[in-house]
Design an enzyme around this catalytic site. Structure first.
Site, PDB file in Angstrom:
ATOM      1  N   GLN A 216     -26.312  19.123 -97.795  1.00 30.76           N
ATOM      2  CA  GLN A 216     -27.436  19.451 -98.672  1.00 30.76           C
ATOM      3  C   GLN A 216     -28.645  18.572 -98.342  1.00 30.76           C
ATOM      4  O   GLN A 216     -29.750  18.841 -98.804  1.00 30.76           O
ATOM      5  CB  GLN A 216     -27.037  19.277-100.138  1.00 30.76           C
ATOM      6  CG  GLN A 216     -25.991  20.296-100.553  1.00 30.76           C
ATOM      7  CD  GLN A 216     -25.559  20.167-102.002  1.00 30.76           C
ATOM      8  OE1 GLN A 216     -26.208  19.526-102.802  1.00 30.76           O
ATOM      9  NE2 GLN A 216     -24.447  20.795-102.334  1.00 30.76           N
TER      10      GLN A 216
ATOM     11  N   ASP B 238     -43.637  41.124 -96.368  1.00 29.44           N
ATOM     12  CA  ASP B 238     -43.536  39.727 -96.784  1.00 29.44           C
ATOM     13  C   ASP B 238     -42.177  39.279 -96.233  1.00 29.44           C
ATOM     14  O   ASP B 238     -41.189  40.025 -96.365  1.00 29.44           O
ATOM     15  CB  ASP B 238     -43.563  39.640 -98.316  1.00 29.44           C
ATOM     16  CG  ASP B 238     -43.597  38.197 -98.811  1.00 29.44           C
ATOM     17  OD1 ASP B 238     -44.553  37.846 -99.504  1.00 29.44           O
ATOM     18  OD2 ASP B 238     -42.645  37.443 -98.509  1.00 29.44           O
ATOM     19  N   SER B 239     -42.106  38.105 -95.647  1.00 31.70           N
ATOM     20  CA  SER B 239     -40.837  37.747 -94.992  1.00 31.70           C
ATOM     21  C   SER B 239     -39.702  37.532 -95.988  1.00 31.70           C
ATOM     22  O   SER B 239     -38.546  37.398 -95.591  1.00 31.70           O
ATOM     23  CB  SER B 239     -41.002  36.540 -94.075  1.00 31.70           C
ATOM     24  OG  SER B 239     -41.040  35.339 -94.797  1.00 31.70           O
TER      25      SER B 239
ATOM     26  N   THR C 259     -43.912  32.727 -93.590  1.00 34.99           N
ATOM     27  CA  THR C 259     -43.310  31.397 -93.437  1.00 34.99           C
ATOM     28  C   THR C 259     -42.010  31.225 -94.231  1.00 34.99           C
ATOM     29  O   THR C 259     -41.192  30.384 -93.887  1.00 34.99           O
ATOM     30  CB  THR C 259     -44.302  30.300 -93.888  1.00 34.99           C
ATOM     31  OG1 THR C 259     -44.674  30.543 -95.243  1.00 34.99           O
ATOM     32  CG2 THR C 259     -45.533  30.283 -93.003  1.00 34.99           C
ATOM     33  N   ASP C 260     -41.831  32.032 -95.278  1.00 37.13           N
ATOM     34  CA  ASP C 260     -40.685  31.784 -96.161  1.00 37.13           C
ATOM     35  C   ASP C 260     -39.341  31.910 -95.457  1.00 37.13           C
ATOM     36  O   ASP C 260     -38.416  31.139 -95.724  1.00 37.13           O
ATOM     37  CB  ASP C 260     -40.733  32.713 -97.382  1.00 37.13           C
ATOM     38  CG  ASP C 260     -41.823  32.300 -98.364  1.00 37.13           C
ATOM     39  OD1 ASP C 260     -42.250  31.134 -98.309  1.00 37.13           O
ATOM     40  OD2 ASP C 260     -42.256  33.146 -99.164  1.00 37.13           O
TER      41      ASP C 260
ATOM     42  N   ARG D  20     -22.766  24.387 -98.560  1.00 37.98           N
ATOM     43  CA  ARG D  20     -23.648  23.214 -98.549  1.00 37.98           C
ATOM     44  C   ARG D  20     -22.953  22.104 -99.319  1.00 37.98           C
ATOM     45  O   ARG D  20     -22.803  22.190-100.533  1.00 37.98           O
ATOM     46  CB  ARG D  20     -24.991  23.560 -99.168  1.00 37.98           C
ATOM     47  CG  ARG D  20     -25.663  24.742 -98.459  1.00 37.98           C
ATOM     48  CD  ARG D  20     -27.091  24.909 -98.918  1.00 37.98           C
ATOM     49  NE  ARG D  20     -27.904  23.833 -98.379  1.00 37.98           N
ATOM     50  CZ  ARG D  20     -29.147  23.578 -98.763  1.00 37.98           C
ATOM     51  NH1 ARG D  20     -29.709  24.306 -99.712  1.00 37.98           N
ATOM     52  NH2 ARG D  20     -29.836  22.585 -98.219  1.00 37.98           N
TER      53      ARG D  20
ATOM     54  N   THR E   1     -48.059  35.945 -94.721  1.00 41.20           N
ATOM     55  CA  THR E   1     -49.351  35.506 -95.265  1.00 41.20           C
ATOM     56  C   THR E   1     -50.493  35.620 -94.275  1.00 41.20           C
ATOM     57  O   THR E   1     -51.612  35.990 -94.642  1.00 41.20           O
ATOM     58  CB  THR E   1     -49.212  34.028 -95.728  1.00 41.20           C
ATOM     59  OG1 THR E   1     -48.291  33.990 -96.802  1.00 41.20           O
ATOM     60  CG2 THR E   1     -50.524  33.450 -96.185  1.00 41.20           C
TER      61      THR E   1
HETATM   62  N1  ASP Z   1     -44.326  34.991 -98.767  1.00 43.70           N
HETATM   63  C1  ASP Z   1     -44.962  34.879 -97.481  1.00 43.70           C
HETATM   64  C2  ASP Z   1     -44.006  35.373 -96.417  1.00 43.70           C
HETATM   65  O1  ASP Z   1     -43.060  34.659 -96.147  1.00 43.70           O
HETATM   66  C3  ASP Z   1     -45.318  33.490 -97.234  1.00 43.70           C
HETATM   67  C4  ASP Z   1     -45.958  33.220 -95.908  1.00 43.70           C
HETATM   68  O2  ASP Z   1     -46.073  34.060 -95.060  1.00 43.70           O
HETATM   69  O3  ASP Z   1     -46.363  32.084 -95.705  1.00 43.70           O
HETATM   70  O4  ASP Z   1     -44.227  36.405 -95.845  1.00 43.70           O
END
Ligand code: ASP
Length: 316
Positions: free
Chosen positions: A252, A55-56, A87-88, A220, A11
């Site tokens: 979990q 995108d991660s 972030t994902d 889990r 992102t």
């Molecule tokens: N979908 C995005 C990713 O993980 C979300 C992010 O970066 O916050 O690349």
């Protein structure tokens, strides 16, 4: 001080498109340039950019290998690393790097943003600035800098899908570092592993199928370490054990971890040789499982590795 920035996507560097946010070329580079000119980043830096930026959600072990190779290739020339990432799956990557980079001599700081730098009010600027400070001051190891917090790379998890303050990490008494005299990369191989979860009324045949098809399973389990008793699950777990497929059990619950043996409903885990994942995050458990499957083909050596704390991934 000289910092190496490795921009992988996410992102932070995205632009709006008709299909939603998508990686854009030059976004992170332009913001770094602006911050440097404004004196908000004082260290010199170079940028290595992944091609393509992703995108991660699309990050895979081959991408972890690419990141580790960039770090190893540049390690002699830099005092620290800033790695920009979506972030994902950032928590998976942080853990994977913490397990795969042995003898790291510098801090590797992962960061990203919840709102792109191209959007008004983005958290990316502050995260980049803070990540640069951390890359110059943090102890050697793999860390996540996000929303003003420096978090342990092998203990971190994404806990909020919207808020800027999106990550949490339980404390650890050990740095996210595998000590060694010099940097050595332990790459990830293309192994087949699965994260499975117990659930009320679950079909244990699916776990049996996983034990047949996968080389390792993160299971889990409930709360402090219980699983539904039933012949199906017990048989599946025994089958995994007999064919040398490690089953790494984690809770979990996001906090607290498991303690096998507290309840009789968890005895099956001990009976069938499940490996106690203690209070590891599921992200760290998965990365560690892939690490163990990659570095050795020997079932007992894999087990040993999974039972050993490598870089503070569980609290002792
Ligand atoms: N979908 C995005 C990713 O993980 C979300 C992010 O970066 O916050 O690349």
């Amino acid at each position: 001080m000289k910092i190496c920035v490795i921009h992988t996507g996410g992102t932070i560097g995205m632009v709006a498109s008709a299909r939603g946010f998508t990686p854009g070329a030059g976004v992170v580079e332009a913001e770094l340039d602006r911050l440097h000119r404004a004196g908000e980043i004082t260290a010199d830096y170079d940028v290595i950019t992944a091609d393509p930026l992703i995108d991660s959600a699309d990050a895979a072990p081959k991408d972890w290998n690419w990141m580790m190779a960039q770090i190893a290739g540049a390690a002699a020339r830099y005092d620290g690393f800033v790695l920009t990432h979506g972030t994902d799956t950032l928590a998976f990557t942080a853990a994977a790097l913490a397990f795969g980079l042995v003898g790291l001599q510098q801090p590797v700081i992962l960061t990203g943003a919840m709102l792109p730098l191209t959007e008004k009010g983005s958290d990316g600027t502050a995260n980049l600035r803070d990540a640069f400070v951390a890359a110059q001051t943090a102890p050697a190891g793999v860390w996540v800098q996000f929303a003003g917090q420096l978090l342990h790379g092998a203990r971190v998890r994404k806990s909020h899908s919207l808020a800027f303050d999106a990550f949490r990490a339980s404390p650890s008494d050990a740095a996210p570092l595998r000590a060694g005299p010099e940097l050595r990369v332990q790459p990830y191989s293309a192994v087949s592993a699965l994260i499975a979860a117990v659930a009320p009324g679950m079909n244990a045949d699916l776990v049996a199928l996983a034990a047949e098809r996968a080389e390792g399973v993160v299971l889990r389990v409930y709360g402090s370490g219980t699983v539904p008793e039933g012949l199906g699950l017990r048989r599946a777990m025994q089958q995994a054990r007999d064919s040398g497929v490690p089953v790494l059990a984690v809770s979990q619950c996001a906090e607290g971890g498991i303690s096998i043996g507290t309840y009789s409903a968890g005895a099956m885990l001990a009976d069938t040789g499940a490996i106690d994942g203690r209070d590891m995050t599921v992200e760290a458990a998965y990365a560690k499982l892939l690490h163990a499957l990659s570095v050795t083909g020997d079932a007992e050596a894999r087990r040993q590795l999974l039972q050993t704390r490598l870089c503070g991934e569980w609290a002792e």
